[in-house]
Design a protein around this motif. Sequence first.
Motif, PDB file in Angstrom:
ATOM      1  N   VAL A  90      45.538  23.243  53.693  1.00  0.00           N
ATOM      2  CA  VAL A  90      44.323  23.485  52.722  1.00  0.00           C
ATOM      3  C   VAL A  90      44.010  22.227  52.248  1.00  0.00           C
ATOM      4  O   VAL A  90      44.535  21.123  52.014  1.00  0.00           O
ATOM      5  N   SER A  91      42.428  22.167  52.053  1.00  0.00           N
ATOM      6  CA  SER A  91      41.902  20.829  51.323  1.00  0.00           C
ATOM      7  C   SER A  91      40.929  21.366  50.286  1.00  0.00           C
ATOM      8  O   SER A  91      40.438  22.582  50.175  1.00  0.00           O
ATOM      9  N   PHE A  92      40.835  20.568  49.369  1.00  0.00           N
ATOM     10  CA  PHE A  92      40.129  20.935  48.263  1.00  0.00           C
ATOM     11  C   PHE A  92      38.811  19.901  48.017  1.00  0.00           C
ATOM     12  O   PHE A  92      38.929  18.605  48.704  1.00  0.00           O
ATOM     13  N   ALA A  93      37.895  20.328  47.619  1.00  0.00           N
ATOM     14  CA  ALA A  93      36.362  19.463  47.410  1.00  0.00           C
ATOM     15  C   ALA A  93      35.806  19.757  45.906  1.00  0.00           C
ATOM     16  O   ALA A  93      35.920  20.899  45.586  1.00  0.00           O
ATOM     17  N   VAL A  94      35.513  18.518  45.642  1.00  0.00           N
ATOM     18  CA  VAL A  94      34.860  18.636  44.132  1.00  0.00           C
ATOM     19  C   VAL A  94      33.381  18.216  44.503  1.00  0.00           C
ATOM     20  O   VAL A  94      33.056  16.991  44.791  1.00  0.00           O
ATOM     21  N   THR A  95      32.443  18.922  43.789  1.00  0.00           N
ATOM     22  CA  THR A  95      31.049  18.649  43.800  1.00  0.00           C
ATOM     23  C   THR A  95      30.460  18.727  42.672  1.00  0.00           C
ATOM     24  O   THR A  95      31.098  19.569  41.457  1.00  0.00           O
ATOM     25  N   PRO A  96      29.280  18.068  42.203  1.00  0.00           N
ATOM     26  CA  PRO A  96      28.771  18.365  40.781  1.00  0.00           C
ATOM     27  C   PRO A  96      28.108  19.667  40.649  1.00  0.00           C
ATOM     28  O   PRO A  96      27.831  20.056  41.528  1.00  0.00           O
ATOM     29  N   GLN A  97      27.935  20.115  39.667  1.00  0.00           N
ATOM     30  CA  GLN A  97      27.404  21.241  39.109  1.00  0.00           C
ATOM     31  C   GLN A  97      25.930  20.857  39.098  1.00  0.00           C
ATOM     32  O   GLN A  97      25.677  19.934  38.459  1.00  0.00           O
ATOM     33  N   VAL A  98      25.053  21.895  39.592  1.00  0.00           N
ATOM     34  CA  VAL A  98      23.716  21.794  39.295  1.00  0.00           C
ATOM     35  C   VAL A  98      23.199  22.319  38.194  1.00  0.00           C
ATOM     36  O   VAL A  98      23.653  23.705  37.945  1.00  0.00           O
TER      37      VAL A  98
END
Length: 99
Positions: A90-98
Amino acid sequence: MLTLTDNASAIVTTLVSRQTDAPDAGLRIHSTEAQGPEGGARLAVLVAADPEPQDQVVEVAGTRLFLDESAAAALDDKILDAGVDDEGSVSFAVTPQVA
């Protein structure tokens, strides 16, 4: 506030249910001693039966996340995504909210 993709919600729910049958369990995201490449906090995850007393609890469609103070601040305006590779990692990614 941190939001989750449908993938992340499904993967977190599966991880938690496979590791514990505690009714209030969730995935705890917490800061580590080591710093990231840009000097920011590094985050780690683990399945926890209950949140720590100071944790912020985020619940989305039955998926529970426990965020320590540093993680809550770092992830406040982010989206958590997750994926599983061919080997089951499992890998997690964090991205900014638009906005």
